[in-house]
Design an enzyme around this catalytic site. Structure first.
Site, short mmCIF file in Angstrom:
data_model
loop_
_atom_site.label_atom_id
_atom_site.label_comp_id
_atom_site.label_asym_id
_atom_site.label_seq_id
_atom_site.Cartn_x
_atom_site.Cartn_y
_atom_site.Cartn_z
N TYR A 202 1.72 -1.09 -11.68
CA TYR A 202 1.46 -0.89 -10.30
C TYR A 202 0.64 -2.49 -10.08
O TYR A 202 1.78 -3.44 -10.32
CB TYR A 202 0.20 0.14 -10.20
CG TYR A 202 -0.32 -0.09 -8.93
CD1 TYR A 202 0.45 0.98 -7.31
CD2 TYR A 202 -1.38 0.23 -7.86
CE1 TYR A 202 0.78 1.34 -6.52
CE2 TYR A 202 -2.08 0.78 -7.16
CZ TYR A 202 -1.22 0.63 -6.20
OH TYR A 202 -1.44 1.49 -4.80
N ARG B 113 1.40 -2.65 5.79
CA ARG B 113 0.23 -3.64 5.06
C ARG B 113 0.43 -3.21 3.28
O ARG B 113 -0.72 -2.51 3.24
CB ARG B 113 -1.13 -3.40 6.07
CG ARG B 113 -2.28 -4.44 5.67
CD ARG B 113 -3.43 -4.01 5.30
NE ARG B 113 -3.91 -2.82 4.42
CZ ARG B 113 -4.66 -2.49 4.21
NH1 ARG B 113 -5.33 -2.58 4.46
NH2 ARG B 113 -4.86 -2.19 2.76
N LYS C 265 1.76 4.04 -7.83
CA LYS C 265 0.50 4.89 -7.16
C LYS C 265 1.31 6.63 -8.01
O LYS C 265 0.31 6.99 -8.81
CB LYS C 265 0.36 4.94 -6.00
CG LYS C 265 -1.47 5.23 -5.34
CD LYS C 265 -1.72 3.55 -5.40
CE LYS C 265 -2.94 4.44 -5.08
NZ LYS C 265 -3.94 3.92 -4.82
N GLU D 43 -1.39 6.05 2.29
CA GLU D 43 -2.06 4.81 1.85
C GLU D 43 -0.58 3.35 2.58
O GLU D 43 -0.21 3.67 2.74
CB GLU D 43 -0.79 4.57 0.39
CG GLU D 43 -1.29 3.11 -0.73
CD GLU D 43 -2.43 3.29 -1.18
OE1 GLU D 43 -2.99 1.79 -1.77
OE2 GLU D 43 -3.09 4.54 -1.43
N ASP D 44 -2.29 2.32 2.22
CA ASP D 44 -1.74 0.78 3.14
C ASP D 44 -0.48 0.73 4.71
O ASP D 44 -0.07 0.03 4.62
CB ASP D 44 -0.10 0.11 2.36
CG ASP D 44 -1.09 -0.43 1.01
OD1 ASP D 44 -1.47 -0.36 0.74
OD2 ASP D 44 -0.01 -0.75 0.11
N ASP E 146 -6.28 6.62 0.26
CA ASP E 146 -7.46 6.10 -0.76
C ASP E 146 -7.50 4.55 -0.27
O ASP E 146 -8.89 4.11 -0.67
CB ASP E 146 -6.55 5.53 -1.79
CG ASP E 146 -6.71 5.30 -3.78
OD1 ASP E 146 -7.79 5.61 -3.84
OD2 ASP E 146 -5.97 4.08 -3.48
N ASP E 147 -6.96 3.95 0.54
CA ASP E 147 -7.56 2.55 0.40
C ASP E 147 -9.59 2.86 1.19
O ASP E 147 -9.90 1.50 1.52
CB ASP E 147 -6.83 2.10 1.33
CG ASP E 147 -4.89 1.29 1.70
OD1 ASP E 147 -5.25 1.40 0.99
OD2 ASP E 147 -4.84 1.59 2.57
N ASN F 75 -6.34 -7.76 -3.72
CA ASN F 75 -5.22 -7.67 -5.08
C ASN F 75 -4.56 -8.57 -3.96
O ASN F 75 -4.16 -8.73 -2.59
CB ASN F 75 -4.86 -6.44 -5.11
CG ASN F 75 -5.53 -5.90 -5.83
OD1 ASN F 75 -6.04 -6.07 -7.09
ND2 ASN F 75 -6.08 -4.21 -6.05
#
Length: 611
Positions: free
Chosen positions: A134, A186, A204, A275-276, A296-297, A440
């Protein structure tokens, strides 16, 4: 008597069973398994003559007898190895690869060819392996995804499939309990990567499995191909996604509606983790009260940072009413984190307005204020300041000088923006400055651990998003905290699945943060750590899952009746009994083979085996 000798060239049942390890004393076949999913369905193995071996079957730790049952006899080398030998070979093969992306590709191949060995390696060496599967390595893997593509590792749903999503989901062969979904718009701090973002759901879910014991077969990496605004990708001859501009917000919503309906019709109660997404708020707001889902973001990041802040505030000696937090980054993650901390401050006695006034958010245009002159994105309005008396602070340095914060939080993806001058001032103004550069990958981190230690004279309470090496300061080895979401999202997923929650409530997210903050040991606290040792991640995930389960019970959204009224000790034992443990897979399969053969022998079944 089962006529095994007819095909095996050996004497019947008793001789056959001598090839199995001694397993009689182990728990019976109906022992509770991870998420109620059996390791192998041996009756299906025996009754289906054309069975194709699965990924977990190609395991050199399986006995010859098991290999005959799973139809892998002769397909792998004849030596029956112990698991330590297997891991030694894996570590040597990793060591021969110099670049992290090469190690990522090796590990990806291992996961697809020997799933249980891969997760034995992950769980045994989580601190070393997690950064390779990850963040930060997954960022490079995503950039190169179409160029390095070898085999399918998840499910792709293209906008061109609109109207046929349900039928495509039926191509996925396993029963799914949790999925990670992205549209690749993203990815980390790397921007719009289109279908190359598949590395995120894959990575993930590897952590859901390794850290929280969700069975591999119960997971689904899912990529929504909604086009990409990345012109370079669209013109890349090796890019494997749709060569079209990103669909409109309305088109995306209509497609997402179809996806969510189809997922829940195919697998009722499935946990969906978003996610993202470039704009994650619409999907979360639209579905969070209707389906079992979370982002999760926004929520995971907020929870893990909150856990670190809870411990940092305790260690700083400054009560919440005296805290002043400057956030560099006012996107979805930054706002999500800030809102979680607002809830903590309120639980510590502040009103909502008092808690909100502790935050100053900075974006690319400066301090977020009501009178800045631009139209603020809706999610920024909550924290927009109205006490700046008409003055606009256009840079982070100006805002820091104006606020003199106790907390400096980075979610900007602007590497190095926490300059030596800013860090020095944080050390001058605070006995224990709280510094969290959370972006990150590592190159995008607002500062590194070495600088945070150096310019605050070793007094910083530090947590980052990406891993940094320890630093020796004045003869003392200092360990950096890593506010990695892997501390919470695996436990959130596990607790949600096990409680059979109908939705993921804010109270469940907050409970995950509180539980994580309590998972730190006394010795870790004495060393100034903000998070537990990553090597204990499975124990941490149990603690987080229990917190989530209890919160689901209190909110009345749980449906698992067997755990109602359980004491904490009983609940912990039950949760652990449901977790997939790759180190036990060999023994589990041996037990099931033995039990199956013994069962048939006892019944006097005279049918010929396919063996």
């Amino acid at each position: 008597m089962l006529r095994l000798g007819h095909k095996l060239g050996v004497s019947p049942f008793r001789t056959f069973c001598k090839e199995l390890p001694t397993v009689r004393a182990v728990e019976p076949l109906d022992q509770p398994r991870s998420l109620n999913r059996p390791c192998y369905q041996l009756r299906s193995i025996m009754s289906t003559s054309d069975r194709t071996p699965e990924t977990g079957d190609y395991d050199t730790s399986h006995s010859i007898a098991v290999r005959r049952f799973t139809r892998t006899h002769g397909l792998i080398p004849p030596s029956v190895e112990d698991q330590d030998t297997q891991l030694q070979r894996c570590l040597k093969q990793l060591a021969r690869r110099e670049k992290d992306i090469e190690k990522y590709l090796y590990l990806s191949g291992l996961r697809n060819n020997n799933v249980h060995l891969f997760y034995r390696l992950v769980t045994k060496h989580i601190k070393d392996i997690a950064p390779l599967i990850y963040t930060p390595t997954v960022g490079e893997a995503c950039l190169q995804w179409s160029h390095n593509y070898v085999q399918p590792e998840g499910l792709y749903l293209s906008y061109a499939d609109k109207g046929r999503v349900a039928s495509i989901l039926h191509n996925w062969p396993q029963h799914v309990e949790i999925t990670v979904v992205t549209d690749g718009s993203r990815i980390l701090g790397l921007g719009d990567l289109g279908i190359n973002g598949m590395g995120i759901p894959v990575g993930k879910l590897a952590l859901y499995i390794g850290c929280a014991g969700i069975r591999p077969v119960a997971t689904l990496p899912l990529l929504l191909d909604l086009g990409t605004g990345n012109k370079e990708l669209r013109e890349d001859p090796l890019y494997m996604g749709s060569r079209r501009e990103k669909v409109s917000a309305k088109e995306e919503q209509e497609f997402m509606d179809e996806v969510m309906i189809a997922l829940n019709e195919k697998w009722p109660g499935i946990v969906v983790q978003f996610e993202d997404f470039k704009n994650p708020f619409p999907a979360l707001e639209r579905y969070q009260h209707k389906y079992t889902c979370f982002n999760d973001d926004i929520q995971g990041t907020g929870a893990v940072v909150l856990a670190g802040i809870i411990n940092a505030v305790k260690q700083s000696g400054v009560p919440v009413k005296g805290q002043r937090a400057v956030f560099m980054g006012a996107g979805s993650a930054g706002v999500g984190v800030a809102k979680q901390i607002v809830e903590f401050f309120m639980r510590e006695g502040l009103t909502e307005d008092q808690a909100r006034e502790c935050f100053w958010l900075v974006d690319t245009k400066g301090l977020v204020t009501n009178d800045r002159g631009d139209k603020l994105a809706e999610h920024k309005v909550y924290f927009s300041r109205n006490d700046n008396e008409g003055k606009q602070y256009k840079t982070l340095a100006e805002v820091v000088e104006y606020v003199r914060p106790t907390i400096l939080m980075g979610l900007s993806t602007i590497g190095g923006i926490f300059s030596p001058d800013l860090l020095t001032k944080m050390g001058q103004w605070n006995e224990r400055p709280i510094i969290f550069p959370l972006s990150n990958p590592s190159a995008n981190s607002e500062c590194n651990f070495e600088d945070a230690v150096k310019y605050t004279d070793g007094r910083a309470l530090f947590a980052s998003g990406s891993p940094f090496p320890p630093v020796v300061y004045e003869g003392k080895l200092l360990q950096p905290g890593q506010g990695n979401n892997m501390y919470v999202f695996p436990g959130i997923g596990l607790g949600t699945i096990l409680s059979k929650a109908t939705v993921v409530t804010q109270s469940m997210i907050y409970a995950s943060a509180e539980a994580l903050s309590t998972a730190i040991s006394p010795s870790e606290t004495a060393q100034g750590w903000l998070y537990p040792e990553i090597a204990r991640i499975r124990d941490v995930s149990v603690t987080v899952a229990m917190g989530v389960i209890r919160a689901a019970e209190e909110a009345g959204v749980d449906r698992e009746t067997r755990i109602k009224g359980m004491k904490d000790e009983e609940l912990e034992e039950w949760v652990r009994s449901k977790m997939y443990d790759p180190h036990e897979e060999t023994q589990r399969v041996e037990r099931e083979v033995y039990s199956f053969v013994e069962d048939i022998s006892a019944k006097g079944d005279s049918r010929s085996s396919h063996l």
